[in-house]
Design a protein around this motif. Structure first.
Motif, PDB file in Angstrom:
ATOM      1  N   VAL A  65       4.383 -55.427 113.231  1.00  0.00           N
ATOM      2  CA  VAL A  65       4.008 -54.071 113.626  1.00  0.00           C
ATOM      3  C   VAL A  65       5.222 -53.149 113.600  1.00  0.00           C
ATOM      4  O   VAL A  65       5.129 -51.991 113.181  1.00  0.00           O
ATOM      5  CB  VAL A  65       3.376 -54.061 115.034  1.00  0.00           C
ATOM      6  CG1 VAL A  65       3.098 -52.629 115.504  1.00  0.00           C
ATOM      7  CG2 VAL A  65       2.087 -54.871 115.041  1.00  0.00           C
ATOM      8  N   TYR A  66       6.359 -53.663 114.017  1.00  0.00           N
ATOM      9  CA  TYR A  66       7.566 -52.853 114.165  1.00  0.00           C
ATOM     10  C   TYR A  66       8.264 -52.524 112.849  1.00  0.00           C
ATOM     11  O   TYR A  66       8.960 -51.514 112.755  1.00  0.00           O
ATOM     12  CB  TYR A  66       8.567 -53.565 115.075  1.00  0.00           C
ATOM     13  CG  TYR A  66       8.201 -53.569 116.532  1.00  0.00           C
ATOM     14  CD1 TYR A  66       7.234 -52.724 117.047  1.00  0.00           C
ATOM     15  CD2 TYR A  66       8.856 -54.425 117.424  1.00  0.00           C
ATOM     16  CE1 TYR A  66       6.914 -52.731 118.395  1.00  0.00           C
ATOM     17  CE2 TYR A  66       8.546 -54.432 118.771  1.00  0.00           C
ATOM     18  CZ  TYR A  66       7.572 -53.591 119.261  1.00  0.00           C
ATOM     19  OH  TYR A  66       7.276 -53.597 120.591  1.00  0.00           O
ATOM     20  N   MET A  67       8.129 -53.382 111.837  1.00  0.00           N
ATOM     21  CA  MET A  67       8.883 -53.195 110.602  1.00  0.00           C
ATOM     22  C   MET A  67       7.960 -53.093 109.391  1.00  0.00           C
ATOM     23  O   MET A  67       7.060 -53.911 109.209  1.00  0.00           O
ATOM     24  CB  MET A  67       9.870 -54.350 110.409  1.00  0.00           C
ATOM     25  CG  MET A  67      10.932 -54.467 111.488  1.00  0.00           C
ATOM     26  SD  MET A  67      12.085 -53.059 111.547  1.00  0.00           S
ATOM     27  CE  MET A  67      13.161 -53.448 110.147  1.00  0.00           C
ATOM     28  N   ALA A  68       8.227 -52.100 108.545  1.00  0.00           N
ATOM     29  CA  ALA A  68       7.487 -51.964 107.286  1.00  0.00           C
ATOM     30  C   ALA A  68       8.029 -52.924 106.239  1.00  0.00           C
ATOM     31  O   ALA A  68       7.306 -53.376 105.352  1.00  0.00           O
ATOM     32  CB  ALA A  68       7.571 -50.531 106.785  1.00  0.00           C
ATOM     33  N   ASP A  69       9.318 -53.217 106.338  1.00  0.00           N
ATOM     34  CA  ASP A  69      10.003 -54.208 105.502  1.00  0.00           C
ATOM     35  C   ASP A  69      11.230 -54.653 106.292  1.00  0.00           C
ATOM     36  O   ASP A  69      11.424 -54.199 107.422  1.00  0.00           O
ATOM     37  CB  ASP A  69      10.339 -53.647 104.116  1.00  0.00           C
ATOM     38  CG  ASP A  69      11.336 -52.492 104.133  1.00  0.00           C
ATOM     39  OD1 ASP A  69      12.111 -52.375 105.114  1.00  0.00           O
ATOM     40  OD2 ASP A  69      11.368 -51.709 103.172  1.00  0.00           O
ATOM     41  N   PRO A  70      12.062 -55.544 105.780  1.00  0.00           N
ATOM     42  CA  PRO A  70      13.187 -56.041 106.582  1.00  0.00           C
ATOM     43  C   PRO A  70      14.191 -54.984 107.013  1.00  0.00           C
ATOM     44  O   PRO A  70      15.002 -55.237 107.914  1.00  0.00           O
ATOM     45  CB  PRO A  70      13.844 -57.061 105.636  1.00  0.00           C
ATOM     46  CG  PRO A  70      12.737 -57.548 104.777  1.00  0.00           C
ATOM     47  CD  PRO A  70      11.899 -56.340 104.528  1.00  0.00           C
ATOM     48  N   VAL A  71      14.161 -53.799 106.419  1.00  0.00           N
ATOM     49  CA  VAL A  71      15.137 -52.757 106.730  1.00  0.00           C
ATOM     50  C   VAL A  71      14.546 -51.586 107.496  1.00  0.00           C
ATOM     51  O   VAL A  71      15.179 -51.040 108.409  1.00  0.00           O
ATOM     52  CB  VAL A  71      15.795 -52.235 105.428  1.00  0.00           C
ATOM     53  CG1 VAL A  71      16.638 -50.997 105.694  1.00  0.00           C
ATOM     54  CG2 VAL A  71      16.649 -53.330 104.788  1.00  0.00           C
ATOM     55  N   ALA A 116       6.166 -47.417 115.537  1.00  0.00           N
ATOM     56  CA  ALA A 116       6.148 -48.340 116.680  1.00  0.00           C
ATOM     57  C   ALA A 116       7.501 -49.016 116.848  1.00  0.00           C
ATOM     58  O   ALA A 116       7.998 -49.178 117.972  1.00  0.00           O
ATOM     59  CB  ALA A 116       5.057 -49.390 116.489  1.00  0.00           C
ATOM     60  N   GLY A 117       8.103 -49.413 115.716  1.00  0.00           N
ATOM     61  CA  GLY A 117       9.407 -50.061 115.771  1.00  0.00           C
ATOM     62  C   GLY A 117      10.478 -49.150 116.326  1.00  0.00           C
ATOM     63  O   GLY A 117      11.309 -49.568 117.140  1.00  0.00           O
ATOM     64  N   TYR A 118      10.466 -47.906 115.877  1.00  0.00           N
ATOM     65  CA  TYR A 118      11.431 -46.943 116.421  1.00  0.00           C
ATOM     66  C   TYR A 118      11.184 -46.702 117.903  1.00  0.00           C
ATOM     67  O   TYR A 118      12.097 -46.749 118.716  1.00  0.00           O
ATOM     68  CB  TYR A 118      11.324 -45.617 115.667  1.00  0.00           C
ATOM     69  CG  TYR A 118      11.934 -45.597 114.294  1.00  0.00           C
ATOM     70  CD1 TYR A 118      13.301 -45.822 114.106  1.00  0.00           C
ATOM     71  CD2 TYR A 118      11.151 -45.338 113.167  1.00  0.00           C
ATOM     72  CE1 TYR A 118      13.858 -45.788 112.831  1.00  0.00           C
ATOM     73  CE2 TYR A 118      11.706 -45.301 111.894  1.00  0.00           C
ATOM     74  CZ  TYR A 118      13.060 -45.524 111.727  1.00  0.00           C
ATOM     75  OH  TYR A 118      13.614 -45.492 110.481  1.00  0.00           O
ATOM     76  N   LEU A 119       9.937 -46.399 118.261  1.00  0.00           N
ATOM     77  CA  LEU A 119       9.619 -45.977 119.618  1.00  0.00           C
ATOM     78  C   LEU A 119       9.784 -47.088 120.648  1.00  0.00           C
ATOM     79  O   LEU A 119      10.412 -46.889 121.693  1.00  0.00           O
ATOM     80  CB  LEU A 119       8.187 -45.432 119.660  1.00  0.00           C
ATOM     81  CG  LEU A 119       7.665 -44.994 121.036  1.00  0.00           C
ATOM     82  CD1 LEU A 119       8.513 -43.865 121.604  1.00  0.00           C
ATOM     83  CD2 LEU A 119       6.199 -44.570 120.928  1.00  0.00           C
ATOM     84  N   GLU A 120       9.232 -48.249 120.367  1.00  0.00           N
ATOM     85  CA  GLU A 120       9.205 -49.320 121.372  1.00  0.00           C
ATOM     86  C   GLU A 120      10.380 -50.283 121.284  1.00  0.00           C
ATOM     87  O   GLU A 120      10.716 -50.946 122.272  1.00  0.00           O
ATOM     88  CB  GLU A 120       7.896 -50.115 121.234  1.00  0.00           C
ATOM     89  CG  GLU A 120       6.661 -49.286 121.524  1.00  0.00           C
ATOM     90  CD  GLU A 120       5.384 -50.121 121.494  1.00  0.00           C
ATOM     91  OE1 GLU A 120       5.436 -51.301 121.049  1.00  0.00           O
ATOM     92  OE2 GLU A 120       4.331 -49.596 121.910  1.00  0.00           O
TER      93      GLU A 120
END
Length: 270
Positions: free
Chosen positions: A239-245, A250-254
């Motif tokens: 959920v947090y990452m679209a790809d490894p980078v 959600a990844g930014y916020l949480e």
């Protein structure tokens, strides 16, 4: 008869050229390259679980009595700072919204620390950010592009003069950014890393970053080596990452924003 055949042939060729052009424009737009089919890319991003409506800026609760309230922060970076896979919303926007602070976001996807053209970090820092700006902090991304493009690491200089840095190397470019930012805006300089992914060169860059911290006293938001940051479950990571980078909203916020806020609170109150 020959003229008729020639006309038909030319018409077919023109139609094929037009079709190929439209197809290429579609592919560029679908890959996030802008143009008339950019909506395809945006729709793709909106469908990601990590970019659901609940993570949008409008649904974020501001923090009360934040130590960053009223601060002005400059951010220099590439796609991670921009928020390439999160509809141009990144930790930069969340920090500002949550903490009531202002920002300058100088971020262009695919660009490098190494000074290899007008879009490099150095050129954009010098040409796009006014020297008369007032900042409480200058935050720079340790770019993954330098690692993926295998830019030379270089060596730490014995000097602290701008003209002595080899900006064709990663280390020299970082030193240049640090010294230029300090001299120009007279504010604390902070670098941040990405979270862990499979890259030996990026690991080397992180190691150099700590050498620069020893030399210049800069701040380092080290998400790369942070055990807590790298201890998320596989389900959360999806959920947090679209790809490894690149994180999603959600990844930014949480995941990223609270850690970065915590560091900024402590570093700027020293």
């Amino acid at each position: 008869m020959k003229k008729k055949i020639l006309k038909i042939t030319l018409s077919v060729v023109l139609i094929l050229i037009l079709a190929v052009g439209i197809g290429l424009a579609y592919l560029v737009g679908a890959a996030g390259g802008g143009g008339p089919f950019d909506f395809v890319w945006k729709n793709k991003l909106k469908k990601m679980p990590g970019n659901a409506e609940k993570y949008s800026l409008e649904n974020v609760e501001p923090l009360e009595n934040s130590p960053l309230e009223g601060k002005r922060i400059c951010y220099l970076g590439s796609s991670v700072t921009l928020g390439l896979y999160s509809m141009d919303v990144s930790f930069v926007d969340y920090i500002s919204y949550r903490n009531g602070c202002e920002y300058v976001k100088e971020a262009v996807s695919g660009t490098t620390l190494v000074d290899n053209g007008k879009t490099s970090y150095i050129q954009r820092m010098k040409n796009n950010i006014g020297t008369d700006e007032k900042f409480d902090a200058f935050v720079c991304q340790l770019s993954t592009n330098d690692a993926s493009k295998e830019m030379p690491i270089g060596e730490l200089s014995r000097s602290e003069n701008l003209e002595d840095f080899d900006t064709q190397t990663i280390t020299g470019a970082m030193e240049y950014i640090i010294v230029y930012a300090k001299q120009t805006w007279n504010c604390p300089v902070i670098f941040y890393t990405g979270t862990k992914y499979d890259s030996k060169q990026y690991q080397q860059m992180v190691d150099v970053l700590f050498e620069l911290q020893d030399k210049y006293g800069i701040g380092v938001i080290d998400l790369w080596n942070d055990e807590e940051m790298n201890d998320v479950s596989e389900k959360e990571y999806e959920v947090y990452m679209a790809d490894p980078v690149h994180p999603t909203q959600a990844g930014y916020l949480e995941w990223w924003t609270p850690k970065m806020e915590e560091y900024l609170y402590l570093f700027l109150e020293r």
